[in-house]
Design an enzyme around this catalytic site. Sequence first.
Site, PDB file in Angstrom:
ATOM      1  N   CYS A   2      32.119  35.641  36.510  1.00  0.00           N
ATOM      2  CA  CYS A   2      31.797  35.254  35.139  1.00  0.00           C
ATOM      3  C   CYS A   2      31.847  36.439  34.201  1.00  0.00           C
ATOM      4  O   CYS A   2      31.439  37.540  34.551  1.00  0.00           O
ATOM      5  CB  CYS A   2      30.388  34.675  35.065  1.00  0.00           C
ATOM      6  SG  CYS A   2      30.175  33.212  36.070  1.00  0.00           S
ATOM      7  N   ARG A  26      39.162  39.394  35.685  1.00  0.00           N
ATOM      8  CA  ARG A  26      38.050  39.323  36.631  1.00  0.00           C
ATOM      9  C   ARG A  26      38.088  38.054  37.479  1.00  0.00           C
ATOM     10  O   ARG A  26      37.390  37.969  38.480  1.00  0.00           O
ATOM     11  CB  ARG A  26      36.720  39.374  35.864  1.00  0.00           C
ATOM     12  CG  ARG A  26      36.458  40.714  35.232  1.00  0.00           C
ATOM     13  CD  ARG A  26      35.354  40.634  34.216  1.00  0.00           C
ATOM     14  NE  ARG A  26      34.093  40.228  34.803  1.00  0.00           N
ATOM     15  CZ  ARG A  26      32.995  40.968  34.798  1.00  0.00           C
ATOM     16  NH1 ARG A  26      33.001  42.141  34.255  1.00  0.00           N
ATOM     17  NH2 ARG A  26      31.877  40.530  35.320  1.00  0.00           N
ATOM     18  N   TRP A  73      33.170  31.640  36.735  1.00  0.00           N
ATOM     19  CA  TRP A  73      33.636  31.626  38.131  1.00  0.00           C
ATOM     20  C   TRP A  73      32.594  30.808  38.881  1.00  0.00           C
ATOM     21  O   TRP A  73      31.433  31.223  39.015  1.00  0.00           O
ATOM     22  CB  TRP A  73      33.704  33.059  38.660  1.00  0.00           C
ATOM     23  CG  TRP A  73      34.272  33.198  40.028  1.00  0.00           C
ATOM     24  CD1 TRP A  73      35.595  33.261  40.365  1.00  0.00           C
ATOM     25  CD2 TRP A  73      33.551  33.327  41.247  1.00  0.00           C
ATOM     26  NE1 TRP A  73      35.730  33.423  41.728  1.00  0.00           N
ATOM     27  CE2 TRP A  73      34.496  33.464  42.291  1.00  0.00           C
ATOM     28  CE3 TRP A  73      32.186  33.344  41.576  1.00  0.00           C
ATOM     29  CZ2 TRP A  73      34.128  33.623  43.623  1.00  0.00           C
ATOM     30  CZ3 TRP A  73      31.822  33.492  42.901  1.00  0.00           C
ATOM     31  CH2 TRP A  73      32.797  33.629  43.904  1.00  0.00           C
ATOM     32  N   ASN A  97      25.641  35.318  33.057  1.00  0.00           N
ATOM     33  CA  ASN A  97      26.341  35.918  34.187  1.00  0.00           C
ATOM     34  C   ASN A  97      25.260  36.269  35.210  1.00  0.00           C
ATOM     35  O   ASN A  97      24.301  36.939  34.879  1.00  0.00           O
ATOM     36  CB  ASN A  97      27.044  37.195  33.695  1.00  0.00           C
ATOM     37  CG  ASN A  97      27.997  37.755  34.722  1.00  0.00           C
ATOM     38  OD1 ASN A  97      28.206  37.152  35.764  1.00  0.00           O
ATOM     39  ND2 ASN A  97      28.568  38.897  34.427  1.00  0.00           N
ATOM     40  N   GLY A  98      25.386  35.787  36.437  1.00  0.00           N
ATOM     41  CA  GLY A  98      24.371  36.059  37.466  1.00  0.00           C
ATOM     42  C   GLY A  98      23.976  34.777  38.171  1.00  0.00           C
ATOM     43  O   GLY A  98      24.690  33.769  38.087  1.00  0.00           O
ATOM     44  N   GLU A 470      42.620  46.051  56.409  1.00  0.00           N
ATOM     45  CA  GLU A 470      42.977  46.055  54.981  1.00  0.00           C
ATOM     46  C   GLU A 470      44.274  45.253  54.761  1.00  0.00           C
ATOM     47  O   GLU A 470      44.392  44.493  53.804  1.00  0.00           O
ATOM     48  CB  GLU A 470      43.120  47.514  54.492  1.00  0.00           C
ATOM     49  CG  GLU A 470      43.651  47.694  53.075  1.00  0.00           C
ATOM     50  CD  GLU A 470      42.764  47.124  51.979  1.00  0.00           C
ATOM     51  OE1 GLU A 470      41.671  46.617  52.272  1.00  0.00           O
ATOM     52  OE2 GLU A 470      43.200  47.153  50.816  1.00  0.00           O
ATOM     53  N   LYS A 474      44.451  41.972  52.447  1.00  0.00           N
ATOM     54  CA  LYS A 474      45.385  41.928  51.319  1.00  0.00           C
ATOM     55  C   LYS A 474      46.240  40.659  51.398  1.00  0.00           C
ATOM     56  O   LYS A 474      46.426  39.944  50.435  1.00  0.00           O
ATOM     57  CB  LYS A 474      46.261  43.175  51.392  1.00  0.00           C
ATOM     58  CG  LYS A 474      46.630  43.920  50.206  1.00  0.00           C
ATOM     59  CD  LYS A 474      45.620  44.797  49.550  1.00  0.00           C
ATOM     60  CE  LYS A 474      44.249  44.209  49.331  1.00  0.00           C
ATOM     61  NZ  LYS A 474      43.242  45.186  49.032  1.00  0.00           N
ATOM     62  N   GLU A 477      44.216  37.369  50.805  1.00  0.00           N
ATOM     63  CA  GLU A 477      43.748  37.278  49.414  1.00  0.00           C
ATOM     64  C   GLU A 477      44.781  36.682  48.472  1.00  0.00           C
ATOM     65  O   GLU A 477      44.464  35.844  47.654  1.00  0.00           O
ATOM     66  CB  GLU A 477      43.478  38.694  48.877  1.00  0.00           C
ATOM     67  CG  GLU A 477      42.104  39.207  49.036  1.00  0.00           C
ATOM     68  CD  GLU A 477      41.893  40.498  48.260  1.00  0.00           C
ATOM     69  OE1 GLU A 477      42.587  41.483  48.550  1.00  0.00           O
ATOM     70  OE2 GLU A 477      41.039  40.504  47.376  1.00  0.00           O
ATOM     71  N   HIS A 493      40.924  41.046  75.151  1.00  0.00           N
ATOM     72  CA  HIS A 493      39.558  40.557  75.354  1.00  0.00           C
ATOM     73  C   HIS A 493      39.319  39.231  74.626  1.00  0.00           C
ATOM     74  O   HIS A 493      38.175  38.846  74.413  1.00  0.00           O
ATOM     75  CB  HIS A 493      38.557  41.622  74.901  1.00  0.00           C
ATOM     76  CG  HIS A 493      38.686  42.894  75.672  1.00  0.00           C
ATOM     77  ND1 HIS A 493      38.322  42.994  76.996  1.00  0.00           N
ATOM     78  CD2 HIS A 493      39.195  44.104  75.326  1.00  0.00           C
ATOM     79  CE1 HIS A 493      38.581  44.221  77.437  1.00  0.00           C
ATOM     80  NE2 HIS A 493      39.127  44.908  76.435  1.00  0.00           N
ATOM     81  N   LYS A 593      37.542  39.818  40.428  1.00  0.00           N
ATOM     82  CA  LYS A 593      37.758  41.261  40.551  1.00  0.00           C
ATOM     83  C   LYS A 593      36.436  41.998  40.735  1.00  0.00           C
ATOM     84  O   LYS A 593      36.339  42.931  41.504  1.00  0.00           O
ATOM     85  CB  LYS A 593      38.488  41.772  39.302  1.00  0.00           C
ATOM     86  CG  LYS A 593      38.827  43.252  39.337  1.00  0.00           C
ATOM     87  CD  LYS A 593      39.892  43.560  40.374  1.00  0.00           C
ATOM     88  CE  LYS A 593      40.184  45.042  40.510  1.00  0.00           C
ATOM     89  NZ  LYS A 593      40.827  45.342  41.794  1.00  0.00           N
TER      90      LYS A 593
HETATM   91  C1  AGP Z   1      40.033  43.923  47.521  1.00  0.00           C
HETATM   92  O1  AGP Z   1      41.371  43.597  47.524  1.00  0.00           O
HETATM   93  C2  AGP Z   1      39.146  42.827  47.178  1.00  0.00           C
HETATM   94  N1  AGP Z   1      39.478  42.176  45.987  1.00  0.00           N
HETATM   95  C3  AGP Z   1      37.671  42.992  47.438  1.00  0.00           C
HETATM   96  O2  AGP Z   1      37.521  42.961  48.821  1.00  0.00           O
HETATM   97  C4  AGP Z   1      36.946  44.233  46.866  1.00  0.00           C
HETATM   98  O3  AGP Z   1      37.390  45.385  47.508  1.00  0.00           O
HETATM   99  C5  AGP Z   1      35.424  44.047  47.054  1.00  0.00           C
HETATM  100  O4  AGP Z   1      35.016  42.921  46.339  1.00  0.00           O
HETATM  101  C6  AGP Z   1      34.639  45.254  46.639  1.00  0.00           C
HETATM  102  O5  AGP Z   1      34.795  45.525  45.291  1.00  0.00           O
HETATM  103  P1  AGP Z   1      34.335  46.899  44.676  1.00  0.00           P
HETATM  104  O6  AGP Z   1      35.133  47.972  45.309  1.00  0.00           O
HETATM  105  O7  AGP Z   1      34.594  46.767  43.213  1.00  0.00           O
HETATM  106  O8  AGP Z   1      32.875  47.067  44.981  1.00  0.00           O
END
Ligand code: AGP
Length: 598
Positions: A2, A26, A73, A97-98, A470, A474, A477, A493, A593
């Site tokens: 948000c 965001r 959001w 927001n929150g 990672e 990626k 996502e 395992h 974001k």
């Molecule tokens: C990364 O591609 C993601 N969008 C997400 O995992 C991100 O790294 C995570 O939300 C942490 O965000 P920050 O680094 O702003 O704390």
Amino acid sequence: MCGIIGAVADSAIKPVLEGLSRLEYRGYDSSGISILADNEIKTRKVQGKLNQLKRLLLEQPLEGKCCIGHTRWATHGKATVSNAHPHQCGRVAVVHNGIIENYLHLKEKLLQWGHHFNSSTDSEVIPHLINHYLSQHLSEEDAIAKAILQLKGSYALGVLIDGDSNNLYAIKQGSPLVISQGVNGAYLASDAMALGPDSSKIYYPKDNELIKLTSHGIKLCNPSANRKIHYVNNSYCSKIVSKGEHSSFMEKEIFEQVDLLNSLSVDRHASDYSTINFNDFNKITIIACGSSYYAASVAKFWFEKYANILVEVDIASEYRYRSPVMTHKELAIFVSQSGETADTLAALKYAKANKVQTLALVNVANSSIAREAHFTFEIYAGPEIGVASTKAFTCQLAIFYKMCLEAAQQRAFIKFDELKQLQQNFLQLPYLIEKILQRCTEIKLLAIKLSRYSNILFIGRGIQTPIAHEGALKLKEISYIHAEAYAAGELKHGPIALLDEQMPVVVIAPKDSLTDKLLSNIQEVQARNAPLFIIGDASIRDYINLKEDEFFELPPAPESIQPIITVIPMQLLALYCAQTLGKNVDQPRNLAKSVTVE
Ligand code: AGP
């Protein structure tokens, strides 16, 4: 997540809509605005993106001097028009927001008092509470203050009250909020980046400080001698971030990494890291979420190997809910691109409350995490707009590498020559990354083939294991392909049971001390007929016969810097898979974001 924005200005709708546009990166699923016009609050809301809200405003225009806006959001309740903000009750409209944790209890109370609700959100209780106290003839300020006392959880609020004058109020508890006084108006926003060129100076309010924004200026309600508005420069002011000739911000940010690594390579900021005496600590705990957590996991290998210091890595959302053993000889590092991640911020506050020395590693200089920690280091990646973190990840790694070399030097664990060699290695990064980016079309071939599958496994060994995680993160996502990562030795395992012709395995295989072990794992995959995709050293081809759309050759590189190199093909693979599948790379579904709620 948000985003909120508010303005008291002539034609206030303009800066609010512009601010909402700047908040789009965001991630959100509905949007809305409320404005005070002709002594009445008027609202327009839509499910979906801002261009729909703008279209609605063309059909049903609004004008006024006091306006609030929101990108939502969804957390409590689906992405619908009725759940979109602002929420209104009587004379009050609110953007929030929150998360209000006790909203069910409050809603029950308000229902008993005869209130009716239009949404299934937690936020709607806020205007109802404020309006309730206004109807008891409390002043605007007292009504807000009394309502706030009832709320449990986190909030940043913009409150519009239909009264004698055009007033907008702002208050926060645990969620980010900035205030700005410009030449043409007064503004509030959940993010400094949302503010326009009229906001060169900003103020970060403290928790529960009620602020009134009027056409005559900004004032603290109930000020005391030690509470004053102190403005700081807004480093984002007037910075227009565009994707240039790139197809997406993510693509641009991947290609920016050469210049960024170049600028970090010089001795720049080296003295920052010497402000920490690594001999004072017998343990480092690194706490973060998502990609930042994987950067921390790479750093663990470096700190242990080169500085001989014990490192624990924790997921921020878990940290304060277990019983971590904390000591006064411990340094807790909190890693966050945005500097606003609610879980990381809460973990930082928890560590601080337990008397642990804290260090923030952030991309946003004045963010909440940066302001909260005892020490703050920046990663200097510049604004990252794509939801999938790319350049921030490599800059986090680069800064960790430099910190680690400082720790190694202070603790005199490695020989001088080795230290010099590690420093030299770092200088090769821009050149090696550029060599990979120049051959990006080769990775595209792998991506086209990979994107036909619905499930993909990523494997790596040692320091490449977090890079495999990672890579999988990626990919899922932005392409929505299900991907998981394992330390290659773990395959047998359990996960090996999944392997067949429909379960491809992406292997990260640079030339390092574990290459021979990894070769055995690759054989295990081949023996189960799982399609193999290798990002690896040229020598791998001597053992395994792969086609050009199954193998990407890594340039030879010193082992110490390899994670910063192998992650680049991971980023490109995800980007090209998502593009092949026609996905929105910069704003993937359901993601935000900046994750400012727990
Ligand atoms: C990364 O591609 C993601 N969008 C997400 O995992 C991100 O790294 C995570 O939300 C942490 O965000 P920050 O680094 O702003 O704390």
